[in-house]
Motif scaffolding. Structure first.
Motif, mmCIF file in Angstrom:
data_model
loop_
_atom_site.group_PDB
_atom_site.id
_atom_site.type_symbol
_atom_site.label_atom_id
_atom_site.label_comp_id
_atom_site.label_asym_id
_atom_site.label_seq_id
_atom_site.Cartn_x
_atom_site.Cartn_y
_atom_site.Cartn_z
ATOM 1 N N VAL A 149 35.084 53.286 62.274
ATOM 2 C CA VAL A 149 35.272 52.802 60.907
ATOM 3 C C VAL A 149 34.120 51.863 60.566
ATOM 4 O O VAL A 149 34.010 50.775 61.119
ATOM 5 C CB VAL A 149 36.615 52.068 60.765
ATOM 6 C CG1 VAL A 149 36.818 51.622 59.315
ATOM 7 C CG2 VAL A 149 37.760 52.954 61.218
ATOM 8 N N GLY A 150 33.247 52.302 59.667
ATOM 9 C CA GLY A 150 32.095 51.501 59.267
ATOM 10 C C GLY A 150 30.797 52.169 59.667
ATOM 11 O O GLY A 150 30.545 52.385 60.853
ATOM 12 N N ALA A 151 29.978 52.532 58.672
ATOM 13 C CA ALA A 151 28.712 53.226 58.939
ATOM 14 C C ALA A 151 27.511 52.318 58.703
ATOM 15 O O ALA A 151 26.487 52.744 58.201
ATOM 16 C CB ALA A 151 28.599 54.481 58.069
ATOM 17 N N GLY A 152 27.669 51.050 59.068
ATOM 18 C CA GLY A 152 26.521 50.152 59.106
ATOM 19 C C GLY A 152 25.743 50.381 60.388
ATOM 20 O O GLY A 152 25.898 51.396 61.069
ATOM 21 N N ARG A 153 24.904 49.418 60.725
ATOM 22 C CA ARG A 153 24.080 49.585 61.922
ATOM 23 C C ARG A 153 24.902 49.738 63.189
ATOM 24 O O ARG A 153 24.648 50.633 64.002
ATOM 25 C CB ARG A 153 23.148 48.370 62.056
ATOM 26 C CG ARG A 153 22.390 48.374 63.363
ATOM 27 C CD ARG A 153 21.446 47.237 63.587
ATOM 28 N NE ARG A 153 21.592 46.095 62.717
ATOM 29 C CZ ARG A 153 20.706 45.105 62.679
ATOM 30 N NH1 ARG A 153 19.637 45.170 63.424
ATOM 31 N NH2 ARG A 153 20.875 44.080 61.903
ATOM 32 N N MET A 154 25.923 48.891 63.373
ATOM 33 C CA MET A 154 26.677 48.908 64.618
ATOM 34 C C MET A 154 27.536 50.159 64.732
ATOM 35 O O MET A 154 27.566 50.823 65.774
ATOM 36 C CB MET A 154 27.531 47.646 64.723
ATOM 37 C CG MET A 154 26.749 46.348 64.701
ATOM 38 S SD MET A 154 25.568 46.183 66.060
ATOM 39 C CE MET A 154 26.676 46.019 67.449
ATOM 40 N N GLY B 190 47.749 53.435 66.524
ATOM 41 C CA GLY B 190 47.506 54.814 66.918
ATOM 42 C C GLY B 190 46.559 55.583 66.030
ATOM 43 O O GLY B 190 46.400 56.794 66.196
ATOM 44 N N GLY B 191 45.889 54.906 65.079
ATOM 45 C CA GLY B 191 44.959 55.634 64.219
ATOM 46 C C GLY B 191 44.559 54.848 62.996
ATOM 47 O O GLY B 191 44.514 53.612 63.019
ATOM 48 N N VAL B 192 44.304 55.560 61.883
ATOM 49 C CA VAL B 192 43.896 54.921 60.638
ATOM 50 C C VAL B 192 44.527 55.653 59.454
ATOM 51 O O VAL B 192 44.821 56.848 59.530
ATOM 52 C CB VAL B 192 42.357 54.928 60.452
ATOM 53 C CG1 VAL B 192 41.666 54.056 61.470
ATOM 54 C CG2 VAL B 192 41.805 56.349 60.500
ATOM 55 N N HIS C 160 45.308 60.068 53.633
ATOM 56 C CA HIS C 160 45.569 60.816 54.869
ATOM 57 C C HIS C 160 45.860 59.819 55.989
ATOM 58 O O HIS C 160 45.245 58.752 56.063
ATOM 59 C CB HIS C 160 44.366 61.680 55.273
ATOM 60 C CG HIS C 160 43.952 62.663 54.228
ATOM 61 N ND1 HIS C 160 44.475 63.931 54.140
ATOM 62 C CD2 HIS C 160 43.045 62.560 53.216
ATOM 63 C CE1 HIS C 160 43.920 64.578 53.130
ATOM 64 N NE2 HIS C 160 43.044 63.764 52.558
ATOM 65 N N HIS C 161 46.756 60.178 56.859
ATOM 66 C CA HIS C 161 47.031 59.393 58.062
ATOM 67 C C HIS C 161 46.478 60.169 59.267
ATOM 68 O O HIS C 161 46.927 61.278 59.550
ATOM 69 C CB HIS C 161 48.528 59.143 58.226
ATOM 70 C CG HIS C 161 49.078 58.143 57.259
ATOM 71 N ND1 HIS C 161 49.376 58.454 55.946
ATOM 72 C CD2 HIS C 161 49.372 56.817 57.412
ATOM 73 C CE1 HIS C 161 49.830 57.372 55.328
ATOM 74 N NE2 HIS C 161 49.851 56.378 56.188
ATOM 75 N N ARG D 162 41.290 56.650 70.090
ATOM 76 C CA ARG D 162 40.451 55.452 70.091
ATOM 77 C C ARG D 162 39.892 55.236 68.683
ATOM 78 O O ARG D 162 39.393 56.171 68.057
ATOM 79 C CB ARG D 162 39.313 55.580 71.103
ATOM 80 C CG ARG D 162 39.809 55.623 72.552
ATOM 81 C CD ARG D 162 38.688 55.852 73.536
ATOM 82 N NE ARG D 162 38.125 57.194 73.407
ATOM 83 C CZ ARG D 162 38.678 58.294 73.926
ATOM 84 N NH1 ARG D 162 39.819 58.212 74.573
ATOM 85 N NH2 ARG D 162 38.089 59.463 73.793
ATOM 86 N N VAL D 163 39.962 53.998 68.229
ATOM 87 C CA VAL D 163 39.418 53.604 66.927
ATOM 88 C C VAL D 163 38.456 52.443 67.147
ATOM 89 O O VAL D 163 38.817 51.445 67.785
ATOM 90 C CB VAL D 163 40.531 53.186 65.946
ATOM 91 C CG1 VAL D 163 39.919 52.678 64.635
ATOM 92 C CG2 VAL D 163 41.484 54.349 65.682
ATOM 93 N N VAL D 164 37.236 52.596 66.636
ATOM 94 C CA VAL D 164 36.237 51.529 66.715
ATOM 95 C C VAL D 164 36.129 50.884 65.341
ATOM 96 O O VAL D 164 35.824 51.547 64.352
ATOM 97 C CB VAL D 164 34.860 52.076 67.152
ATOM 98 C CG1 VAL D 164 33.809 50.970 67.111
ATOM 99 C CG2 VAL D 164 34.950 52.679 68.551
ATOM 100 N N VAL D 165 36.404 49.594 65.276
ATOM 101 C CA VAL D 165 36.359 48.847 64.020
ATOM 102 C C VAL D 165 34.985 48.185 63.916
ATOM 103 O O VAL D 165 34.717 47.174 64.563
ATOM 104 C CB VAL D 165 37.476 47.792 63.955
ATOM 105 C CG1 VAL D 165 37.457 47.067 62.611
ATOM 106 C CG2 VAL D 165 38.827 48.441 64.217
ATOM 107 N N ALA D 166 34.105 48.779 63.120
ATOM 108 C CA ALA D 166 32.733 48.282 62.970
ATOM 109 C C ALA D 166 32.502 47.915 61.508
ATOM 110 O O ALA D 166 31.597 48.426 60.851
ATOM 111 C CB ALA D 166 31.729 49.340 63.431
ATOM 112 N N LEU D 167 33.322 47.014 61.014
ATOM 113 C CA LEU D 167 33.294 46.640 59.605
ATOM 114 C C LEU D 167 32.501 45.367 59.339
ATOM 115 O O LEU D 167 32.632 44.762 58.270
ATOM 116 C CB LEU D 167 34.729 46.463 59.100
ATOM 117 C CG LEU D 167 35.556 47.752 59.016
ATOM 118 C CD1 LEU D 167 37.015 47.433 58.724
ATOM 119 C CD2 LEU D 167 34.990 48.676 57.954
#
Length: 385
Positions: free
Chosen positions: A28-33, A182-184, A203-204, A209-214
């Motif tokens: 989650v998050g399409a910045g640099r990280m 369990g997701g997003v 949508h659910h 695995r969820v990576v929070v890169a916000l």
């Protein structure tokens, strides 16, 4: 003979039908990280189904990626992190195509002499263009980093995202994500002809695995969505313009924590970060001789304090703006709540990880993103060791 990896699917607007194929990892998050983590995940585990998503575009238009200084210097990481930082420098030079990588010596000015310092006057003799910018009497000593380079973090994020998609990752833009166990939950967004952002689909998605890169919004999302408290903070950093002539040979200057990066024929100023901003705080412009400016009060105080050492800050060359919106700025994550905290990743709940860049993302962001990708895929060892 191996079969070439098929490219992933890209969803850019709600007119494209979406059906959840079942993902192993959602970033989650399409910045640099986030983009870098997606890139390394596809390198290390190409068999896993991966979705990279962002509320805006690629690279993310929000946060610090677009306005990041893009400065790699050996003076920034701690000594124990230098091998890791050198690996990042090598990646910048070889792995991402044209990211406007340029060799730019870094001149760090200081009031006291240290073992590796030399007289500022000698530095000015080598870089005469700085004579109009700094006063060598105010900061008589300087440390040089000859290996410093500048680059565009946004170009790195774009390259990472594109390479991830070419290797089979899916990409969804204009989608807001809410973390759930369990997701997003994904809300696909569109803009009406009156520029109102609306939700057209929800949508659910379940993902192991969820990576929070916000970026700076990551710790708040962890607390608000998952109920997990973190020790991380954020600050609003502006990047004002200094209209003093510079060339491709002008070095980067650092004085009193302020970085002056020669860019576009002038200088971009990157102020120091002294403290965190509480969540909900709205940055306010300051006043200079009673006149409202677009520079926030804390940044203006820093620049006023440096006017003796950097006299051009007291001239009309400094773009003050009339409101905060006149001076480019973005929220910056502060890992650990510290101004100089290095990038990090940490588990939040079962199956969710937080990934943060922060002030040292220029020198250690890529390696931190790789480290998380390796941990999520069970890859042992790190290439910089």
């Amino acid at each position: 003979m191996s079969t070439p990896q098929a490219a992933g699917q890209v969803w850019a607007h709600v007119g494209q039908a979406f059906t959840d194929p079942g993902y192993d990892v959602v970033v989650v998050g399409a910045g640099r990280m986030g983009s870098a983590c997606a890139h390394f995940l596809r390198q290390l585990a190409p068999q896993q189904k991966l979705l990279l998503l962002d509320e805006g575009g690629l690279p993310s238009e929000d946060g610090a990626t677009i306005l990041a200084p893009g400065l790699w210097s050996a003076l920034d990481p701690a000594p124990e992190d230098l091998a890791e930082a050198n690996w990042v420098r090598q990646q910048l030079a070889t792995a991402f195509g044209d990211v406007s990588l340029e060799s730019r010596p870094l001149v760090a000015l200081q009031a006291r002499k240290t073992a590796d310092a030399q007289p500022t006057a000698a530095v000015l003799h080598r870089f005469p263009s700085l004579a109009e910018v700094i006063d060598p009497q105010a900061l008589p000593w300087a440390t040089l980093d000859e290996r410093a380079v500048t680059y565009r973090p946004g170009a790195v994020a774009l390259s990472c995202g594109q390479q991830a998609v070419r290797r089979g990752a899916d990409l969804m833009l204009n989608a807001r994500a809410t973390l759930v166990p369990g997701g997003v939950k994904i809300e696909r967004l569109t803009v009406t002809n009156t520029h109102e952002v609306v939700t057209h689909e929800t949508h659910h998605l379940r993902a192991a695995r969820v990576v929070v890169a916000l970026g700076a919004a990551g710790p708040h999302a962890a607390e608000h969505d998952l109920g997990v408290h973190t020790a991380h903070a954020r600050a609003y950093r502006q990047a004002p313009r200094l209209n003093v002539p510079s060339t491709r040979d002008t070095p980067v200057v650092r004085a009193g924590g302020l970085t002056l990066r020669a860019q576009h024929g002038g200088f971009t100023l990157v102020p120091p970060i002294h403290h965190r901003d509480p969540y909900g705080y709205v940055p306010q412009g300051g006043h200079l001789t009673g006149v409202p400016t677009g520079l926030r009060r804390e940044t203006l105080e820093d620049l006023v304090a440096l006017m003796d050492a950097v006299p051009v800050l007291a001239t009309e060359a400094l773009e003050l703006g009339r409101s905060l919106s006149d001076v480019p700025g973005a929220w910056l994550a502060l890992p650990g709540g510290l101004a100089r905290g290095r990038p990090l990743h940490q588990p939040l709940t079962e199956g969710a990880w937080l990934l943060l860049g922060g002030p040292q993302a220029d020198v250690l962001g890529l390696s931190t993103a790789y480290d998380l990708a390796a941990a999520l895929t069970g890859v042992a060892g790190r290439p910089w060791h």
